[in-house]
Structure formats: structure tokens, C-alpha cells
Scaffold this motif. Sequence first.
Motif, short mmCIF file in Angstrom:
data_model
loop_
_atom_site.label_atom_id
_atom_site.label_comp_id
_atom_site.label_asym_id
_atom_site.label_seq_id
_atom_site.Cartn_x
_atom_site.Cartn_y
_atom_site.Cartn_z
N LEU A 30 0.83 -1.21 0.00
CA LEU A 30 0.00 0.00 0.00
C LEU A 30 0.87 1.26 0.00
O LEU A 30 0.61 2.20 -0.75
N THR A 33 2.42 1.76 -3.29
CA THR A 33 1.46 2.29 -4.26
C THR A 33 1.29 3.79 -4.07
O THR A 33 1.21 4.55 -5.04
N ALA A 34 1.23 4.22 -2.81
CA ALA A 34 1.05 5.65 -2.54
C ALA A 34 2.30 6.44 -2.93
O ALA A 34 2.22 7.60 -3.34
N ASP A 38 3.36 10.50 -0.60
CA ASP A 38 1.98 10.45 -0.09
C ASP A 38 1.73 9.35 0.92
O ASP A 38 0.60 9.21 1.40
N TRP A 41 0.49 10.68 4.22
CA TRP A 41 -0.88 11.20 4.06
C TRP A 41 -1.88 10.04 4.06
O TRP A 41 -2.92 10.09 4.72
N LEU A 42 -1.52 8.98 3.34
CA LEU A 42 -2.41 7.82 3.26
C LEU A 42 -2.59 7.19 4.65
O LEU A 42 -3.71 6.87 5.06
N GLN A 45 -4.81 9.21 6.74
CA GLN A 45 -6.20 9.11 6.28
C GLN A 45 -6.82 7.77 6.73
O GLN A 45 -7.98 7.72 7.14
N ILE A 46 -6.00 6.72 6.64
CA ILE A 46 -6.51 5.41 7.11
C ILE A 46 -6.87 5.51 8.59
O ILE A 46 -7.92 5.05 9.04
N ASP A 49 -10.04 7.44 9.03
CA ASP A 49 -11.20 6.63 8.65
C ASP A 49 -11.52 5.59 9.72
O ASP A 49 -12.69 5.36 10.04
N LEU A 79 -12.21 -1.72 4.48
CA LEU A 79 -10.93 -1.08 4.78
C LEU A 79 -10.00 -2.04 5.51
O LEU A 79 -8.81 -2.12 5.21
N THR A 82 -8.50 -4.38 3.08
CA THR A 82 -7.62 -3.72 2.13
C THR A 82 -6.26 -3.38 2.75
O THR A 82 -5.23 -3.47 2.08
N ILE A 83 -6.25 -3.04 4.03
CA ILE A 83 -4.96 -2.67 4.64
C ILE A 83 -4.25 -3.88 5.24
O ILE A 83 -3.18 -3.75 5.83
N MET B 1 -0.27 11.28 -5.94
CA MET B 1 -1.51 11.42 -5.20
C MET B 1 -1.50 12.77 -4.47
O MET B 1 -0.57 13.10 -3.75
N PRO B 5 -8.35 15.15 2.81
CA PRO B 5 -9.72 14.83 3.19
C PRO B 5 -10.63 16.02 2.90
O PRO B 5 -10.23 17.17 3.02
N THR B 27 -15.25 6.07 1.32
CA THR B 27 -14.17 6.01 2.31
C THR B 27 -12.92 6.67 1.71
O THR B 27 -12.35 6.14 0.75
N PRO B 28 -12.49 7.81 2.28
CA PRO B 28 -11.39 8.55 1.65
C PRO B 28 -10.10 7.73 1.46
O PRO B 28 -9.46 7.83 0.42
N SER B 29 -9.75 6.91 2.45
CA SER B 29 -8.49 6.17 2.28
C SER B 29 -8.61 5.15 1.14
O SER B 29 -7.65 4.93 0.39
N LEU B 30 -9.79 4.55 1.00
CA LEU B 30 -9.97 3.61 -0.11
C LEU B 30 -9.97 4.36 -1.44
O LEU B 30 -9.43 3.86 -2.44
N MET B 32 -8.20 6.89 -2.08
CA MET B 32 -6.79 7.16 -2.38
C MET B 32 -6.09 5.91 -2.88
O MET B 32 -5.29 5.97 -3.82
N SER B 36 -4.63 5.56 -6.59
CA SER B 36 -3.19 5.36 -6.80
C SER B 36 -2.94 4.20 -7.74
O SER B 36 -2.10 4.29 -8.64
N PRO B 120 -11.74 -7.11 0.21
CA PRO B 120 -10.65 -6.50 -0.51
C PRO B 120 -10.28 -7.33 -1.73
O PRO B 120 -10.49 -8.52 -1.75
#
Lengths: 135, 502
Positions: A30, A33-34, A38, A41-42, A45-46, A49, A79, A82-83, B1, B5, B27-30, B32, B36, B120
Motif C-alpha cells: 500500500l 502504491t502511494a 503520499d 498522508w495515506l 487518512q486510514i 477513517d 478497509l 484492504t490494509i 496522489m 480529506p 471512504t477517503p483512504s480507499l 486514495m 493510486s 478487498p
Amino acid sequence: MDADAPLPSPVAPSTAQPGLTLDGERWAALLDTAGPQDAGWLVRQIMADLDRMQGELMDALAQQEPAAIRCANHALIGLGGTIGAQDLHEAALALNLAVHRGEVVPLGPLGAVVLDRLAAVRVEIIRHLAALDRA
Amino acid sequence: MTGGPGVTERTDGSGRGTPPLLLIEDTPSLQMIYRSVLTAAGHEVHIASTAAEGLQAFNRLSPQVVLLDLVLPDRDGLAVMQDILAQRPETNVIVITANASINRAVEAMRAGAHEFLVKPFDETRFLGAVGNAIAGRTSLRRLTDALPQAVPPVAGLALPASQGFIGSSEVMRRIHAKIRSVARSMATVFITGESGTGKELCALAVHDTSARASGPFIALNCGAIPQDLLESEVFGHMKGSFTGAISDKPGAATAADGGTLFLDEVCEMAPALQTKLLRFLQTSTVQPVGATRPRKVNVRIVCATNRDPLDAVRRGQFREDLYYRLFVVPIHMPPLRERGDDVVEIAEAALSRFAEEEGRRFDGLSEEVKDLFRRLPWPGNVRQVLNVIRHVVVLNDGGRVTLDMLPDTLERETVAATGLPSQESHGQGLPPPVRPGGTSTAAAAQGAPLGLEGLIGRPLADIERAVIEATLAHCDGSVPRAARMLALSPSTLYRKLEAWKD
């Protein structure tokens, strides 16, 4: 097969190390990818969230409101998986299944498991965040 | 990116000539993460966080592909998709959800979703879905003038007498009703059931009952054809496209144009060919091996497997997106042991037919034979019954069929195949007669006097196998469920099942 029942997750088995709540490979992918600019920042944000989802789930559980539980939990399934927070993802799936079946009684304990695992994930993300800040 | 938010719509990616995408995800993180991945792959992405913003962006941007979360804060994602498709039916909508159920997936696909992704998902699957959606759009544009003609609705259809199903059990009546309803549509039918339960007959019944009955019915067994030849069998080839291609050959998909293509044992299809089948389903075009242009065909797909298709998906043997494309209307053919008295009806019908073919005269089944047939679990299902009756007709001159006319090995083989204790060796008896309407072998076994005494003296390995197989039957063949019940890991169970195949 109950066609309305949530399907098992197709996610690959976790490769999280013992004692860790996040799958290191997935987490690293992850951040890759960012990109270095970033990644911080990611991660923030996680964290934001997850904080929001935690609050929504706690409220929904307190009110025993299935639709709200389902909604907050749905976001955590997505989420969490995904993480690479496989334990959190699985706990949220179990809660989702219980809500789907209309099982009122076990929602509290199942919700507590989700919140417990969510807390552990947040602790680990805070560690990652600190490491990113140091770097 | 870039950005942070609170930014509800952003555009990213140079696009590098690819069509723009609209991502509707709250969901903002998703947002992003997906953005990406997509921008790194060269896509231009527009992002919206709510249904309202998504529809506004859709109207303004007219994206070719929309990635849509099904759970949005202000509206149900399916309703959003319906609005999108009502405005621009050619849009390819990839539905994304963490709340995955078969009904939800079927609902989404029936409503016109191009793909259904469960969170996911990995990057490859994500980008593959987007790539397919873009390619599907391109094909549609090129082939607008050759879109398949809608099949007119067929009212009041009844199953033709020749459809071949024998049996009046309640479970089969429900199958007949389902076939009648599904035959009116173009929906893909996915037939599951044990070997010998009549999956091909079911497919044929779907075809015969539909408005395409006058068209061809082409059946292809994906498990019986070497994988390297299967592509050519399905899609055809051009002369000289590979060694041995001495002439042009139309594939099964082309041969089924205007009719039905039945793909049996579809889960045995190699992954590369699964991709091509998915593309065929999305575009309704076939491109024979060596051909430079695709050809439009109008084919209804019916497929079947004797495996648990979802389990094949979980094990990575069957593409999830293909599964959702195919598993639109499932029909499960019940095993014979769950069909009550159907076994007697089938045996008597087979006796009449085989006797006529062999020029002999039989006077039906004796009561003892009927009683035995009702009690046997018939692991080979209808096919096994037909073999037994063929044996009777060939080796006997005629008269009433009695126990001594049956193959000597019938009871032993049937019992061995199900792993239950036999009457001969332990005096415990076969499972009790199956009630009309049906209970499973395992359920029957639970009701049978299968106590510890019946197991004494049997090898432990046999007992283990019997218990595992009965548990699997109880779980409708689902290995993960059976594994949970037996407190084993699914992989252990798979290993054991694999070993018993030898």
C-alpha cells in the motif's frame, strides 16, 4: 447455501507476523502504491477513517441498531481487508453475518471483538506513523 | 496522489489516451488507494464520495467506466447504477462491495453491472476488471450495429414431453418450475449437482423450453477435452493457425449461434481460457484462433459442474468475475437419494426402454427390488440405475425383475462408495428408505443404527472416510463447512479427498 448470506472473503491468507495485526506485505504494498510523498498522508487518512468507523460502530452497537451496525461494519470489512488487517476483517465479517441473520443477542460480544481488534490495529498504525515521521 | 480529506471530487492521471473513469466511493483512504493503483496504471480517474456527487460527475463527464461502491451514505449503490444505465446504457459499471452475497451479486449483474468485485481485492484483479470494462466498451462501440436481438418473451411454456426427466418428486417438480421460468429469459443458467444427476438433461430442457428451441444445442465437456485443444473447440480456428489446423473450423460457440451452448464441467477450464470465455460473455463475439476479426454470435450459455463452484473460486481455480457472470440462475440437480420414489419410476421407465431395444419382455420390478432401490444411496445417481437395469435386461430373458437378477456387486459397491457399513458384514443395514421430498445420505445415516457397535472391527481409516464423506454430504459438498464441523483445516480435508481419488 443461503444465497443472501455474505460470501466468504476471497482475500489471500494473512502473512501477518505473530503479535502484529497487519499483514506486513500488504501494508508495504500500500505504501509503495502511494509513493514516498503520499505514504504519510495515506496512513493518516486510514487512521482518520478507522477512528470515524470506530465511533460509528460504537454508537450503532450502543443503540442496537442493525442497519447502522451493518453500515459501519461494512466500511470496516472493506478497509480492514484492504490494509491487511485480517483479524479485524474476519471479526467484522462475523459481525456482518450475525446482523444478516438477525441475531440480536450476540451482536454485543461480536461487536466487542471487532472493536478490540480495531484498537489493536490502530496501535500498530500509530507505530507505523511514528516510523514514517521519523523517516 | 494529491489533495486531502474533504475534497470530494478529484481528477488524477495523465490518462495517456485511456478513457476516463469515475470512482464513486465514500471512504477517503480507499479512494486514495484505488486512485493510486489506477493512475499508476495510466488511467484518468474522477472521484466522488456520495451518490449525489457521483451522478453529477457522471452527467458532466460521461465516463465510459464507473467504479461504484454499493454502500453509499446517501443512497443504495444499485439504485445509482440503475440511474446511470438508464441515462447511458453503454456505460460499464464495476460494482464494488464488502457486503458480498450471491443474491446481491446476482441482483447487481441482472441490473446490468459489468463486473462485481468484493473488497478487498488485489491490484491485478482490480486492474483486470477495469481493463475488461474498457475493452468491453470498445467492442460495443465497434459492434453497435450487430447487437444481439432480444429474445421475444414466451408465454405459457410447458416442458416438452421429450425433455427426458422422469420422476414426480416434489424436488423435481420445483426443478421443472424453475426451468419453465428461466427458459423465458436469456439469463445464463448454472447447473450444479453430483455426477449422474442429469445436468445435461436439465440444460437440454432449458433449451427445449426456450424460444431458441429450434436453434442448435451444442454441448461441450470442458473436462474431457485436452486444455490445449479446448480453445479451438470453443472458439474455432483458422487454417494454418497452428500445426494440424488443416482447414478452418468453426468452434462450438459459433455452431451454437441462435441456440444454446452447454459447457459441462466448466470449472475444469484452464485459467487462460476462462479469461477468453469471460470476454466472450461480455462482448458476444468469438475470435477463432488465427482469425484477425471477431465475429458476433447470439448464444445462450448454460454451464454445469459437479463441483462446488464457489469453492473452486476460493481455491483460485475459477475466476471470481467469471463465476458471477455465469452464476446468474443456479439450478441444483438433487442426488437420486433425495428424490424419494423417483428411483423406482426411473428404473421402470428404463426397463421398458431397454427391453424394447433388446427385443425382450419384462413385467416390471418386484416389490423386493423396489424396496432395495429405495434404500440404496445410489452414489452414481441416475447413471448407476440405468447401468443396473441395462445389466438386468441384457443378462436375463424376461419376466418380473427379482433380487437375484441384479448385479451381485450392486449392494456392496453402492455401500462401499458411500462409506456406510454394509448389511452383510455388520448386520447394521443400509440407510433407511429415503422419504419422498428427500433427506440427505448423511441425514439418513444419522437416523440409521450406525452406533459404535456397527463400527467395531472396521479399519480406522474406513471409519474416518465414512464420517468425512457423510459430513460432506450433510454440508452439500462444501469442504470449508465440513472442515469447520470436523474441526479440521480445509486443506487437510482437500488432501484426504485427493488421496481417496487414487
